[in-house]
Design a protein around this motif. Structure first.
Motif, PDB file in Angstrom:
ATOM      1  N   GLN A 155       5.588  -2.580  37.613  1.00 20.89           N
ATOM      2  CA  GLN A 155       6.576  -2.692  36.544  1.00 20.89           C
ATOM      3  C   GLN A 155       7.770  -1.750  36.738  1.00 20.89           C
ATOM      4  O   GLN A 155       8.265  -1.155  35.798  1.00 20.89           O
ATOM      5  CB  GLN A 155       5.907  -2.402  35.198  1.00 20.89           C
ATOM      6  CG  GLN A 155       4.801  -3.361  34.832  1.00 20.89           C
ATOM      7  CD  GLN A 155       5.333  -4.745  34.552  1.00 20.89           C
ATOM      8  OE1 GLN A 155       6.393  -4.902  33.981  1.00 20.89           O
ATOM      9  NE2 GLN A 155       4.601  -5.758  34.960  1.00 20.89           N
ATOM     10  N   SER A 167       2.259   3.458  34.478  1.00 21.69           N
ATOM     11  CA  SER A 167       1.398   2.671  33.598  1.00 21.69           C
ATOM     12  C   SER A 167       0.226   3.510  33.122  1.00 21.69           C
ATOM     13  O   SER A 167      -0.285   4.349  33.850  1.00 21.69           O
ATOM     14  CB  SER A 167       0.877   1.439  34.345  1.00 21.69           C
ATOM     15  OG  SER A 167       1.952   0.596  34.702  1.00 21.69           O
ATOM     16  N   PRO A 172       3.087  -6.130  25.523  1.00 23.77           N
ATOM     17  CA  PRO A 172       2.391  -6.818  26.628  1.00 23.77           C
ATOM     18  C   PRO A 172       3.230  -6.857  27.903  1.00 23.77           C
ATOM     19  O   PRO A 172       3.516  -7.922  28.454  1.00 23.77           O
ATOM     20  CB  PRO A 172       2.174  -8.218  26.054  1.00 23.77           C
ATOM     21  CG  PRO A 172       3.346  -8.435  25.153  1.00 23.77           C
ATOM     22  CD  PRO A 172       3.644  -7.088  24.541  1.00 23.77           C
ATOM     23  N   ASP A 173       3.626  -5.682  28.377  1.00 23.50           N
ATOM     24  CA  ASP A 173       4.483  -5.612  29.558  1.00 23.50           C
ATOM     25  C   ASP A 173       3.773  -5.065  30.783  1.00 23.50           C
ATOM     26  O   ASP A 173       4.402  -4.796  31.812  1.00 23.50           O
ATOM     27  CB  ASP A 173       5.721  -4.761  29.248  1.00 23.50           C
ATOM     28  CG  ASP A 173       5.368  -3.343  28.803  1.00 23.50           C
ATOM     29  OD1 ASP A 173       4.165  -2.988  28.834  1.00 23.50           O
ATOM     30  OD2 ASP A 173       6.286  -2.600  28.419  1.00 23.50           O
ATOM     31  N   GLY A 174       2.454  -4.867  30.696  1.00 19.14           N
ATOM     32  CA  GLY A 174       1.693  -4.395  31.846  1.00 19.14           C
ATOM     33  C   GLY A 174       1.693  -2.898  32.024  1.00 19.14           C
ATOM     34  O   GLY A 174       1.084  -2.390  32.972  1.00 19.14           O
ATOM     35  N   LEU A 209      -2.773  -0.633  29.619  1.00 19.86           N
ATOM     36  CA  LEU A 209      -3.955  -1.455  29.799  1.00 19.86           C
ATOM     37  C   LEU A 209      -5.183  -0.697  29.297  1.00 19.86           C
ATOM     38  O   LEU A 209      -5.160   0.528  29.159  1.00 19.86           O
ATOM     39  CB  LEU A 209      -4.138  -1.835  31.273  1.00 19.86           C
ATOM     40  CG  LEU A 209      -2.985  -2.598  31.923  1.00 19.86           C
ATOM     41  CD1 LEU A 209      -3.223  -2.726  33.428  1.00 19.86           C
ATOM     42  CD2 LEU A 209      -2.823  -3.977  31.302  1.00 19.86           C
ATOM     43  N   THR A 245      -5.844  -9.615  26.320  1.00 20.33           N
ATOM     44  CA  THR A 245      -5.832 -10.517  27.466  1.00 20.33           C
ATOM     45  C   THR A 245      -6.830  -9.994  28.500  1.00 20.33           C
ATOM     46  O   THR A 245      -6.623  -8.903  29.055  1.00 20.33           O
ATOM     47  CB  THR A 245      -4.442 -10.581  28.114  1.00 20.33           C
ATOM     48  OG1 THR A 245      -3.485 -11.011  27.152  1.00 20.33           O
ATOM     49  CG2 THR A 245      -4.444 -11.542  29.299  1.00 20.33           C
ATOM     50  N   VAL A 258      -8.422  -9.208  31.961  1.00 14.32           N
ATOM     51  CA  VAL A 258      -7.865  -9.112  33.312  1.00 14.32           C
ATOM     52  C   VAL A 258      -8.961  -9.219  34.364  1.00 14.32           C
ATOM     53  O   VAL A 258      -8.922 -10.072  35.246  1.00 14.32           O
ATOM     54  CB  VAL A 258      -7.068  -7.804  33.494  1.00 14.32           C
ATOM     55  CG1 VAL A 258      -6.605  -7.640  34.952  1.00 14.32           C
ATOM     56  CG2 VAL A 258      -5.878  -7.767  32.536  1.00 14.32           C
ATOM     57  N   GLY A 267      -5.523  -6.289  28.874  1.00 15.18           N
ATOM     58  CA  GLY A 267      -4.192  -5.948  28.419  1.00 15.18           C
ATOM     59  C   GLY A 267      -4.012  -6.437  27.001  1.00 15.18           C
ATOM     60  O   GLY A 267      -4.886  -7.111  26.448  1.00 15.18           O
ATOM     61  N   LEU A 316      -0.020 -10.892  27.632  1.00 17.85           N
ATOM     62  CA  LEU A 316       0.265 -10.341  28.958  1.00 17.85           C
ATOM     63  C   LEU A 316       0.658 -11.472  29.904  1.00 17.85           C
ATOM     64  O   LEU A 316       0.043 -12.537  29.915  1.00 17.85           O
ATOM     65  CB  LEU A 316      -0.968  -9.606  29.479  1.00 17.85           C
ATOM     66  CG  LEU A 316      -0.793  -8.582  30.593  1.00 17.85           C
ATOM     67  CD1 LEU A 316       0.133  -7.456  30.168  1.00 17.85           C
ATOM     68  CD2 LEU A 316      -2.150  -8.019  30.988  1.00 17.85           C
ATOM     69  N   ASP A 317       1.679 -11.257  30.681  1.00 15.33           N
ATOM     70  CA  ASP A 317       2.210 -12.287  31.577  1.00 15.33           C
ATOM     71  C   ASP A 317       1.137 -12.806  32.538  1.00 15.33           C
ATOM     72  O   ASP A 317       0.413 -12.023  33.159  1.00 15.33           O
ATOM     73  CB  ASP A 317       3.370 -11.697  32.381  1.00 15.33           C
ATOM     74  CG  ASP A 317       3.963 -12.697  33.360  1.00 15.33           C
ATOM     75  OD1 ASP A 317       4.605 -13.661  32.912  1.00 15.33           O
ATOM     76  OD2 ASP A 317       3.745 -12.500  34.579  1.00 15.33           O
ATOM     77  N   VAL A 373      -1.332 -10.927  35.301  1.00 11.83           N
ATOM     78  CA  VAL A 373      -2.794 -10.965  35.204  1.00 11.83           C
ATOM     79  C   VAL A 373      -3.396 -11.377  36.543  1.00 11.83           C
ATOM     80  O   VAL A 373      -4.377 -10.782  37.011  1.00 11.83           O
ATOM     81  CB  VAL A 373      -3.244 -11.921  34.082  1.00 11.83           C
ATOM     82  CG1 VAL A 373      -4.758 -12.131  34.133  1.00 11.83           C
ATOM     83  CG2 VAL A 373      -2.832 -11.389  32.722  1.00 11.83           C
TER      84      VAL A 373
END
Length: 325
Positions: free
Chosen positions: A29, A34, A87-89, A92, A118, A120, A258, A262-263, A267
């Protein structure tokens, strides 16, 4: 699952080699670091496996993770923080199977595991072992079952936390035998183990890792394991299945989530990185030494496991008449 104080000493070298990473590059990111939130104190099974897997997974994605311990309320505090994150990563969660049973044993859980997160990747499975103090009269599983059927009131069971695999396995065993003994809930595996060794409590479905050295040095007796097959580290200890309970397979696990939304592409990349990290020979060997088995599953499979365990746990808690606390 979980707070395994006895695991800390055994894992000290692994922890030293896998200290928290603080870096400028985010996990895929850009320039932000993160956060990997572990909702338990340092030193337990969940924290340890996070620290073994996280550096390698982040490296595979060209970034780094900061491991942040946010403990409280059986893992709820840290999990809620992640659920409310963007939800941008960059935030987590690394937690365990307790999340699939908490709504049924704990009041006012402020999130829905399926709606607010979400999945993973799952990372490791955690077998459990039924152990007792060496002063306990039954010498093997057959004798223990006979004793439980005849005089269940003479036995007490420890539990490491609300919603633990140990609590569920205890409730299921009582149902199968048509008995009920005393259940004592502790704040973590370490305190439960201490009382087990001292004789204050009779039996404990414990995570395999912290139980191994205590069984090997003769301070505890192992009666059975809760996995589908026998464990390499305790080859002479039968499974619950072998002991006559065909559908009693109970294992803990850890995994990465996540926030909701989450994108999907992120994922997919994160799932591949976590699976790659768990499969590294050094990681897999270290996990095996601790009685853990590394996993390699898709995010879709992880979601299926979550759904199945929520359904099973809800039914078991209802049948066992376990009241939320």
């Amino acid at each position: 699952m979980v707070d395994a104080a006895g695991l800390t000493r055994r894992a000290s070298l692994g922890l030293a080699l896998a200290s928290p990473l603080v870096g400028r590059a985010a996990f895929g990111q850009g320039a932000r670091a993160s956060r990997l939130v572990v909702p338990y104190p340092p030193g337990g099974t969940t924290d340890l496996t996070a620290r073994l897997i996280a550096p390698r997974a982040a490296e595979a994605l060209g970034g780094s993770w900061v491991i942040e311990n946010r403990s409280g309320a059986n893992g709820v505090v840290g999990a809620e923080m992640v659920a409310r994150s963007a939800p941008d990563g960059t935030t987590l969660l690394y937690s365990n199977e307790v999340l699939t049973v908490l709504p049924f044993v704990q009041r006012n859980v402020p999130f829905d595991l399926q709606a607010d997160f979400t999945p993973v990747a799952r990372t490791v499975s955690i077998p459990y072992v039924l152990v007792g103090g060496v002063g306990l009269a039954p010498q093997d599983m057959a004798a223990l079952l006979a004793g439980l059927r005849a005089t269940p009131q003479q036995f007490s069971f420890a539990g490491s936390s609300l919603g633990s695999v140990g609590q569920l396995a205890t409730a299921a065993l009582w149902q199968k035998l048509g008995v009920e003994s005393t259940f004592v809930s502790y704040r973590g595996t370490g305190p439960a183990m201490n009382d087990l060794i001292s004789g204050s409590v009779s039996l404990f479905f414990a995570p395999l890792g912290p139980a191994i050295p205590l069984v090997r040095d003769g301070r505890l007796r192992a009666y059975c394991v809760t996995s589908a097959t026998r464990q390499r580290v305790l080859p002479d200890v039968p499974t619950l299945v072998e002991s006559g309970f065909a559908d009693m397979v109970y294992e803990g696990w850890t995994g990465v989530w996540g926030p909701k939304g989450l994108d999907a592409a992120f994922v997919t990349r994160a799932n591949a990185a976590v699976n790659q990290a768990a499969a590294e020979p050094a990681v897999a060997a270290r996990m095996a030494d601790l009685g853990l088995t590394t996993l390699s599953e898709s995010a879709t499979r992880f979601a299926e496991v979550i759904a199945a365990e929520i359904a099973r746990n809800q039914a078991l808690v209802a049948a066992a008449r376990i009241q939320p606390q």
